[in-house]
Scaffold this motif. Sequence first.
Motif, PDB file in Angstrom:
ATOM      1  N   ASP A 119      -0.613  -5.246 -10.352  1.00 35.29           N
ATOM      2  CA  ASP A 119      -0.839  -5.254  -8.908  1.00 35.29           C
ATOM      3  C   ASP A 119      -2.261  -5.704  -8.554  1.00 35.29           C
ATOM      4  O   ASP A 119      -2.755  -5.408  -7.473  1.00 35.29           O
ATOM      5  N   TYR A 120      -2.917  -6.433  -9.475  1.00 35.46           N
ATOM      6  CA  TYR A 120      -4.303  -6.835  -9.237  1.00 35.46           C
ATOM      7  C   TYR A 120      -4.436  -7.633  -7.938  1.00 35.46           C
ATOM      8  O   TYR A 120      -5.317  -7.372  -7.117  1.00 35.46           O
ATOM      9  N   ALA A 121      -3.583  -8.648  -7.766  1.00 34.95           N
ATOM     10  CA  ALA A 121      -3.683  -9.504  -6.586  1.00 34.95           C
ATOM     11  C   ALA A 121      -3.422  -8.707  -5.312  1.00 34.95           C
ATOM     12  O   ALA A 121      -4.120  -8.875  -4.296  1.00 34.95           O
ATOM     13  N   GLN A 122      -2.425  -7.836  -5.344  1.00 35.69           N
ATOM     14  CA  GLN A 122      -2.085  -7.063  -4.151  1.00 35.69           C
ATOM     15  C   GLN A 122      -3.196  -6.062  -3.789  1.00 35.69           C
ATOM     16  O   GLN A 122      -3.566  -5.935  -2.617  1.00 35.69           O
ATOM     17  N   ARG A 123      -3.720  -5.361  -4.797  1.00 35.32           N
ATOM     18  CA  ARG A 123      -4.777  -4.378  -4.518  1.00 35.32           C
ATOM     19  C   ARG A 123      -6.045  -5.089  -4.041  1.00 35.32           C
ATOM     20  O   ARG A 123      -6.692  -4.639  -3.086  1.00 35.32           O
ATOM     21  N   ASN A 124      -6.411  -6.173  -4.708  1.00 36.94           N
ATOM     22  CA  ASN A 124      -7.586  -6.931  -4.266  1.00 36.94           C
ATOM     23  C   ASN A 124      -7.365  -7.510  -2.879  1.00 36.94           C
ATOM     24  O   ASN A 124      -8.266  -7.526  -2.040  1.00 36.94           O
ATOM     25  N   GLY A 125      -6.149  -7.981  -2.621  1.00 36.74           N
ATOM     26  CA  GLY A 125      -5.851  -8.544  -1.319  1.00 36.74           C
ATOM     27  C   GLY A 125      -5.933  -7.508  -0.212  1.00 36.74           C
ATOM     28  O   GLY A 125      -6.440  -7.783   0.881  1.00 36.74           O
ATOM     29  N   GLU A 126      -5.434  -6.326  -0.484  1.00 33.98           N
ATOM     30  CA  GLU A 126      -5.498  -5.254   0.519  1.00 33.98           C
ATOM     31  C   GLU A 126      -6.947  -4.902   0.844  1.00 33.98           C
ATOM     32  O   GLU A 126      -7.298  -4.707   2.010  1.00 33.98           O
ATOM     33  N   TYR A 127      -7.769  -4.824  -0.198  1.00 29.61           N
ATOM     34  CA  TYR A 127      -9.185  -4.474   0.026  1.00 29.61           C
ATOM     35  C   TYR A 127      -9.893  -5.581   0.807  1.00 29.61           C
ATOM     36  O   TYR A 127     -10.620  -5.301   1.772  1.00 29.61           O
ATOM     37  N   LEU A 128      -9.673  -6.830   0.398  1.00 29.63           N
ATOM     38  CA  LEU A 128     -10.314  -7.941   1.076  1.00 29.63           C
ATOM     39  C   LEU A 128      -9.823  -8.065   2.517  1.00 29.63           C
ATOM     40  O   LEU A 128     -10.612  -8.346   3.433  1.00 29.63           O
ATOM     41  N   GLN A 129      -8.573  -7.808   2.740  1.00 31.90           N
ATOM     42  CA  GLN A 129      -8.019  -7.839   4.088  1.00 31.90           C
ATOM     43  C   GLN A 129      -8.706  -6.805   4.971  1.00 31.90           C
ATOM     44  O   GLN A 129      -9.005  -7.073   6.149  1.00 31.90           O
ATOM     45  N   GLY A 130      -8.970  -5.645   4.407  1.00 28.45           N
ATOM     46  CA  GLY A 130      -9.686  -4.603   5.144  1.00 28.45           C
ATOM     47  C   GLY A 130     -11.102  -5.023   5.479  1.00 28.45           C
ATOM     48  O   GLY A 130     -11.582  -4.794   6.600  1.00 28.45           O
ATOM     49  N   LEU A 131     -11.782  -5.658   4.526  1.00 28.61           N
ATOM     50  CA  LEU A 131     -13.145  -6.120   4.769  1.00 28.61           C
ATOM     51  C   LEU A 131     -13.188  -7.155   5.892  1.00 28.61           C
ATOM     52  O   LEU A 131     -14.034  -7.082   6.794  1.00 28.61           O
ATOM     53  N   LEU A 132     -12.281  -8.091   5.855  1.00 32.60           N
ATOM     54  CA  LEU A 132     -12.278  -9.162   6.848  1.00 32.60           C
ATOM     55  C   LEU A 132     -11.786  -8.664   8.199  1.00 32.60           C
ATOM     56  O   LEU A 132     -12.195  -9.173   9.239  1.00 32.60           O
ATOM     57  N   GLY A 133     -10.935  -7.639   8.170  1.00 33.88           N
ATOM     58  CA  GLY A 133     -10.464  -7.068   9.421  1.00 33.88           C
ATOM     59  C   GLY A 133     -11.532  -6.291  10.144  1.00 33.88           C
ATOM     60  O   GLY A 133     -11.462  -6.076  11.358  1.00 33.88           O
ATOM     61  N   ASP A 134     -12.579  -5.901   9.398  1.00 34.69           N
ATOM     62  CA  ASP A 134     -13.697  -5.161  10.007  1.00 34.69           C
ATOM     63  C   ASP A 134     -14.730  -6.073  10.617  1.00 34.69           C
ATOM     64  O   ASP A 134     -15.744  -5.621  11.148  1.00 34.69           O
ATOM     65  N   ALA A 135     -14.506  -7.393  10.519  1.00 36.20           N
ATOM     66  CA  ALA A 135     -15.500  -8.347  11.027  1.00 36.20           C
ATOM     67  C   ALA A 135     -15.677  -8.199  12.535  1.00 36.20           C
ATOM     68  O   ALA A 135     -14.740  -7.883  13.251  1.00 36.20           O
TER      69      ALA A 135
END
Length: 290
Positions: free
Chosen positions: A274-290
């Motif tokens: 689940d590396y891609a999914q977990r990394n994607g979820e975290y990155l999505q959160g970071l970018l959503g906080d912009a």
Amino acid sequence: MGEIKVGAASWTDRTLLESGWYPATADTPEQRLAWYARRFPIVEVDATYYAPPAERTARLWVARTPAHFTFNIKAFSLLTGHPTRVGALYKDLRPETEKRHLYPDDLPRQAYEEVWTRFLSALDPLVAAGRLGALLFQFPPWFTLRRDNKQYLLEVAARCRPLRPAVEFRHASWFAGDNQQETLDFLRGHDLPYVCVDMPQGHRSSVPPVLAATADLAMVRFHGHSDRWTSRDIHEKFGYRYRDRELRQWAPRLRELADSAAQTHVLLNNCYRDYAQRNGEYLQGLLGDA
């Protein structure tokens, strides 16, 4: 800042199914795609590189995802000059040969043209539903900066029109010295989206992580930094989980890139467990906080 869509380059990988990312209730292909689509707005379909899709499959993808969802489709290997298994071709187009792998020149011209026609027409359900994002043309390491290869990029654009091809290189000649500006100017001049990559360096297929938008669509693919990049085992090749601090460093760069495009697609291709999914979820959160 333009819209940023974050997703992964697989939702069906065997090791992902074993990882526990999907709940036990998502135990069918339909339920898994629906579960994925509730968490990400986009996915890259990698299977179409190994074998061309069927129109029926594209219809099922549409039926199993919400209206806003986007599919990026990876171009069939034959169309990017990669070696292609004979068995991956449409049965009626397979030549009589003892070769295990074929290249475009191994097919009669009419058969090659038919591969293009069928590949693109199979995507009609995605197009009709407004779910097709881009066609990813990932070229092989021997696709170097040459006039005839630039001409092929224009041929790809013409064949795909009005669909949107995006171009990923795997040879450093496109970015060596002054070539980098030449490459980006060429793509901009023909409204061809360039695929930025994060990948291991120092290999024949390595290209630097140059971030630039050459069209109204920008794309970034994260391949990881596995020390087994040359392995033939795909899970060794892409088995790298980004650390949170690495993704935090990428977030402002992705926001800056998104300032230059109407839409930016960010795909995690480190598809092991689940590396891609977990990394994607975290990155999505970071970018959503912009």
